[in-house]
Write a protein that holds these residues in place. Structure first.
Motif, mmCIF file in Angstrom:
data_model
loop_
_atom_site.group_PDB
_atom_site.id
_atom_site.type_symbol
_atom_site.label_atom_id
_atom_site.label_comp_id
_atom_site.label_asym_id
_atom_site.label_seq_id
_atom_site.Cartn_x
_atom_site.Cartn_y
_atom_site.Cartn_z
ATOM 1 N N ILE A 106 0.852 -1.205 0.000
ATOM 2 C CA ILE A 106 0.000 0.000 0.000
ATOM 3 C C ILE A 106 0.887 1.254 0.000
ATOM 4 O O ILE A 106 0.620 2.223 -0.708
ATOM 5 C CB ILE A 106 -0.934 0.014 1.232
ATOM 6 N N LYS A 107 1.967 1.199 0.777
ATOM 7 C CA LYS A 107 2.852 2.357 0.896
ATOM 8 C C LYS A 107 3.490 2.703 -0.459
ATOM 9 O O LYS A 107 3.515 3.873 -0.867
ATOM 10 C CB LYS A 107 3.932 2.037 1.931
ATOM 11 N N THR A 108 3.970 1.678 -1.144
ATOM 12 C CA THR A 108 4.605 1.904 -2.457
ATOM 13 C C THR A 108 3.600 2.520 -3.428
ATOM 14 O O THR A 108 3.894 3.500 -4.121
ATOM 15 C CB THR A 108 5.099 0.552 -3.039
ATOM 16 N N ILE A 109 2.397 1.942 -3.460
ATOM 17 C CA ILE A 109 1.377 2.438 -4.399
ATOM 18 C C ILE A 109 0.994 3.873 -4.043
ATOM 19 O O ILE A 109 0.867 4.725 -4.929
ATOM 20 C CB ILE A 109 0.116 1.539 -4.359
ATOM 21 N N LEU A 132 -5.332 9.043 0.874
ATOM 22 C CA LEU A 132 -5.098 8.144 -0.255
ATOM 23 C C LEU A 132 -4.659 6.769 0.248
ATOM 24 O O LEU A 132 -5.113 5.737 -0.241
ATOM 25 C CB LEU A 132 -4.037 8.735 -1.204
ATOM 26 N N TYR A 133 -3.790 6.769 1.266
ATOM 27 C CA TYR A 133 -3.304 5.507 1.855
ATOM 28 C C TYR A 133 -4.480 4.674 2.378
ATOM 29 O O TYR A 133 -4.587 3.480 2.106
ATOM 30 C CB TYR A 133 -2.309 5.821 2.984
ATOM 31 N N GLY A 137 -5.792 1.096 0.858
ATOM 32 C CA GLY A 137 -5.846 -0.077 1.740
ATOM 33 C C GLY A 137 -7.163 -0.821 1.588
ATOM 34 O O GLY A 137 -7.188 -2.038 1.404
ATOM 35 N N LYS A 138 -8.264 -0.084 1.620
ATOM 36 C CA LYS A 138 -9.594 -0.712 1.517
ATOM 37 C C LYS A 138 -9.825 -1.272 0.113
ATOM 38 O O LYS A 138 -10.321 -2.380 -0.076
ATOM 39 C CB LYS A 138 -10.685 0.310 1.824
ATOM 40 N N ARG A 143 -9.956 -5.760 -4.072
ATOM 41 C CA ARG A 143 -9.510 -6.181 -5.400
ATOM 42 C C ARG A 143 -8.522 -7.341 -5.398
ATOM 43 O O ARG A 143 -8.441 -8.078 -6.375
ATOM 44 C CB ARG A 143 -8.882 -4.975 -6.122
ATOM 45 N N ALA A 144 -7.791 -7.499 -4.297
ATOM 46 C CA ALA A 144 -6.733 -8.522 -4.273
ATOM 47 C C ALA A 144 -7.233 -9.923 -4.662
ATOM 48 O O ALA A 144 -6.529 -10.636 -5.390
ATOM 49 C CB ALA A 144 -6.056 -8.536 -2.909
#
Ligand code: S3P
Length: 173
Positions: A106-109, A132-133, A137-138, A143-144
């Protein structure tokens, strides 16, 4: 064969796709660009004027068209493509497709997407990096399960484009 790159917004699908296609001498299509050409409009404008449901219909139709007509191709999807209209089943039922999930934290994105968010209608309204973070995350949690249906997955956080391409090539051949 069609090599499909899957992942959240700003995971590098398009830039990796370009380099991978050069390396293995395949054609390259970015599904968002293909949609923009066909619709003669930017993604932002399509969302604004015609709405997301219309966009998802066109996205599904053009994905089907590409899968039915192309070969020796690297195809970068949009971040939402695998999550709508049965697109992931469509992809997984093809025998000539190899899909790769470009998996990032999440941090990278967040760091990458914050800089480019204005061109993405789903996040353009988000005003600061913390919000945004939270959003990512949600969203990624929802989507994962679709992304994880890819044939392969590559954790990309600490890799440069060349290293990612190298890993994909190794798994392909
Ligand atoms: C979307 C991602 C975008 C584009 C559209 C919707 C999404 O593609 O298809 O803005 O639902 O995640 P990129 O992943 O190339 O930004």
């Amino acid at each position: 064969m069609i090599v499909i790159l899957i992942g959240y917004m700003a995971s590098g699908k398009s830039s990796i796709g370009v380099e991978l296609s050069k390396k293995i001498n395949f054609d390259f299509i970015d599904l968002d660009d293909f949609i923009e050409e066909r619709e003669n409009a930017k993604i932002n404008t399509i969302f604004k004027d015609k709405g997301e449901i219309y966009f998802r219909k066109v996205e599904h139709q053009l994905l089907k068209e590409i899968l039915n007509t192309k070969t020796n191709l690297v195809l970068s999807l949009g971040g939402g493509t695998p999550c709508y209209a049965g697109n992931m089943s469509l992809i997984n039922n093809r025998h000539n497709v190899s899909s790769f999930y470009l998996k990032a934290k999440i941090k990278t994105i967040t760091e990458r997407l914050y800089k480019e968010k204005d061109s993405r209608p789903l996040v353009a309204h988000i005003v600061n990096e913390e919000t945004l973070y939270e959003f990512i995350g949600k969203h990624l949690f929802e989507r994962a399960p679709y992304y994880e249906q890819s044939n392969n997955s590559i954790v990309i956080d600490d890799l440069d484009i060349e290293e990612i391409v190298e890993k994909i090539v190794l798994q392909l051949f």
